[in-house]
Design a protein around this motif. Sequence first.
Motif: not given
Length: 331
Positions: A46-49, A104-108, A122-125, A135-138
């Motif tokens: 998990m990241l906070r951006i 949103t959920t996507f791949e990278a 990745i799932s980000a909000v 932005v919080f992203a898991s």
Amino acid sequence: MDNGAMPKPPSFIRLSTAAHVGWLEFNRPPVNAFTREMVDEAHDGMLRIAPDGHILAANGHACHLLGYSDQEILGLCIFDIDLHLIPEKWPGLWSHMREKGLHTTFEALYRRQDGGTFASEISAVFVRHADIESVFASFRDVTQKRKQEVEEAQKGLTLKEIVAGLPIAVLVTRMSDGLILHANPMMGRAIGMDPDRLLGRPVTDIYADRRLRLELVSKLRQDGEVNGFDVQLIGDQGRSFWARASSRVVAFANSEAVLSTLYDISEVREAKEHLAQRTTDLKISQERYALAMDASREGIYDLDLVNGDLFVSPRIEAIFGIPANGLRKAK
């Protein structure tokens, strides 16, 4: 906490430690003891951006997946990790998430500190609280999952399905007896019949010369494949045509089989044969012309104005004193 009291529950929380970080709206700032404990226990990174792309916070699993310490990762931008994301696109993406508040959920493709990469889901909000935006992203490593999905797809994909859509004729025969096991639609079109009508028939039924089958099998047993050989085939209603084929030994329907690809070269062979016939006819015409000149009682010469070649008859020697050698260069 205030005066040792238990923290108030958030007014709304949707947080899954298995897959997604949902919308977070708290009475207190987003990162407090209650949320930090839940985030640290999550099985995803998990990241906070920050708005400029810098990483403001990361849980232990994110550090583990990416190979950084908790202090090292805070000096990075998301662009240092996500190979699909470039700084020029970040402002537009941020504005879009800020406006929509989307989950949103996507791949990278994520890069670790050692330079290695892994497929990341990745799932980000976007989160806003008291004028603090982030932005919080898991994320999770799905490399093995994707590999397994490909392997499963390959298991379910049969040889018949693979060759069915090929833009070239394909024929599969049993090595032991030449029985036709499969013919794709292009093979049926080449032969001029429904490919299903070929199944169960010996392949020699469509060979103009059956002996070629024995030669082919002998070479296949020795080399495993034979490329670029010409074979004359018999199609529907006895129509014959030439094909250039390449064959190799494969496993098919629990049997040792021969997979052959073929394409029609009838027009090419006809053109070559026509050219060869024209060359022969021209040679015969020249020989007949020379004989006619030799037999003539008149003095005859023929000057080719293009090539400068001079044809003379024997009577020319008597008239002009030019040796009757049949062909000489004009002076």
